[in-house]
Each structure stands twice: as C-alpha cells, then as structure tokens.
Motif scaffolding. Structure first.
Motif, PDB file in Angstrom:
ATOM      1  N   SER A   1      66.121  27.195  17.644  1.00 15.52           N
ATOM      2  CA  SER A   1      66.301  28.283  16.682  1.00 15.52           C
ATOM      3  C   SER A   1      65.350  28.130  15.509  1.00 15.52           C
ATOM      4  O   SER A   1      64.939  27.027  15.169  1.00 15.52           O
ATOM      5  N   LYS A   2      65.019  29.281  14.933  1.00 17.81           N
ATOM      6  CA  LYS A   2      64.235  29.309  13.702  1.00 17.81           C
ATOM      7  C   LYS A   2      65.206  29.588  12.570  1.00 17.81           C
ATOM      8  O   LYS A   2      66.177  30.314  12.742  1.00 17.81           O
TER       9      LYS A   2
ATOM     10  N   PRO B   1      56.531  29.788  18.528  1.00 12.81           N
ATOM     11  CA  PRO B   1      56.768  30.796  19.570  1.00 12.81           C
ATOM     12  C   PRO B   1      58.191  31.326  19.464  1.00 12.81           C
ATOM     13  O   PRO B   1      58.964  30.894  18.597  1.00 12.81           O
ATOM     14  N   GLU B   2      58.558  32.192  20.357  1.00  8.85           N
ATOM     15  CA  GLU B   2      59.925  32.706  20.339  1.00  8.85           C
ATOM     16  C   GLU B   2      60.891  31.618  20.806  1.00  8.85           C
ATOM     17  O   GLU B   2      60.495  30.656  21.471  1.00  8.85           O
ATOM     18  N   GLU B   3      62.141  31.763  20.445  1.00  5.74           N
ATOM     19  CA  GLU B   3      63.156  30.774  20.797  1.00  5.74           C
ATOM     20  C   GLU B   3      63.227  30.616  22.311  1.00  5.74           C
ATOM     21  O   GLU B   3      63.076  31.571  23.060  1.00  5.74           O
TER      22      GLU B   3
ATOM     23  N   LYS C   1      61.104  28.712  23.995  1.00  8.46           N
ATOM     24  CA  LYS C   1      59.779  28.273  24.456  1.00  8.46           C
ATOM     25  C   LYS C   1      59.529  26.828  24.029  1.00  8.46           C
ATOM     26  O   LYS C   1      60.081  26.352  23.037  1.00  8.46           O
TER      27      LYS C   1
ATOM     28  N   ALA D   1      63.216  24.751  11.569  1.00  9.42           N
ATOM     29  CA  ALA D   1      63.618  25.088  12.923  1.00  9.42           C
ATOM     30  C   ALA D   1      64.463  23.951  13.486  1.00  9.42           C
ATOM     31  O   ALA D   1      64.490  22.848  12.933  1.00  9.42           O
TER      32      ALA D   1
ATOM     33  N   SER E   1      55.406  30.335  10.933  1.00  8.27           N
ATOM     34  CA  SER E   1      54.921  31.598  11.485  1.00  8.27           C
ATOM     35  C   SER E   1      54.181  31.392  12.805  1.00  8.27           C
ATOM     36  O   SER E   1      54.063  32.321  13.594  1.00  8.27           O
ATOM     37  N   ASP E   2      53.703  30.164  13.068  1.00  3.08           N
ATOM     38  CA  ASP E   2      53.014  29.858  14.323  1.00  3.08           C
ATOM     39  C   ASP E   2      53.968  29.575  15.476  1.00  3.08           C
ATOM     40  O   ASP E   2      53.538  29.470  16.620  1.00  3.08           O
TER      41      ASP E   2
END
Length: 132
Positions: free
Chosen positions: A11-12, A39-41, A43, A17, A36-37
């Motif tokens: 999670s972010k 990836p989506e959760e 990954k 994270a 901001s770099d």
C-alpha cells in the motif's frame, strides 16, 4: 541493518509505503519523488533503505536510487539535521538543484524547504560543501 528491500507494494500512504517481503510488511518512509515513482499496488518494487535505530523505534527510509540515499545520509551527518528534516530536504529539492545549491552556497534555496531555517541552511552548506 536493512540495506535494501525487494518485495510487493502492499500500500501507498502519505509519506511512505508498506512493502510486503515474503509476508512481512515493512513501513518505509519515502521522499516525494520516490513515492511518485512507485508502481501500482500489488507490483514488485526495489528500494535502497537507510535503517534509523533509536532507543524507542526502528524506522526505515527508502529511496529509488543510490544517489538520493547518499544525499540523505550526508545530511544526517550535519549537526542538527535528523532523518525527518533530511527527508524533507530530499523531498523538497531535486537532487541536481540541491548539489548546485551546496556548491553555490545558495542559502535561500535551502531555506525554502519547510523546517529549514537560515542557520540550518548555513550549517548544511558549511558541512557539505566539497563533500558531495
């Protein structure tokens, strides 16, 4: 000490994270650029880690590249700069601009970062000039 983490982004969250490494979730504080770099959760990710050990806590600070981590750890060697302020500086000024500000003794640029006053900016320049 933990030097790096490779795992799945669980999670972010604001300021960081949670990285799942074989079922263990590590809370990692991140600068804005690294956040901001991400990836989506779900990954896979890899982060360079600085482990900060205090009497009452162990905190992890993550970076997407080694240069960012090097700047962060250099800032920790400056008198009066702790990990939260160092993370704020790394988040608030792009790497190239930070390095130029140190060499040019640009106190104004450094003091624009929240939490960095003129005295702290002077100390940062004085103690890091020629070392980065």
């Amino acid at each position: 000490m933990i030097g790096s983490l490779r795992g799945v982004l669980a999670s972010k969250r604001t300021g960081g994270a949670i990285v799942d490494v074989n079922g263990v979730g590590y809370i990692v504080n991140l600068p804005v650029s690294s956040l901001s770099d991400l990836p989506e959760e779900g990954k896979e990710i890899f982060l360079y880690i600085y482990t900060h050990v205090r009497e009452d806590a162990i905190q992890l600070y993550g970076f997407s590249d080694e240069e960012q981590k090097r700047i962060f750890t250099s800032l920790l060697n400056v008198s009066g700069v702790g990990p939260k302020l160092a993370l704020s500086i790394v988040s608030g000024i792009p790497q190239e601009d930070f390095l130029r500000a140190i060499e040019a003794e640009d106190i104004e640029m450094l003091s624009r970062v929240p939490g960095v006053g003129k005295k702290t900016a002077h100390r940062v320049v004085l103690e890091l000039k020629g070392k980065l």
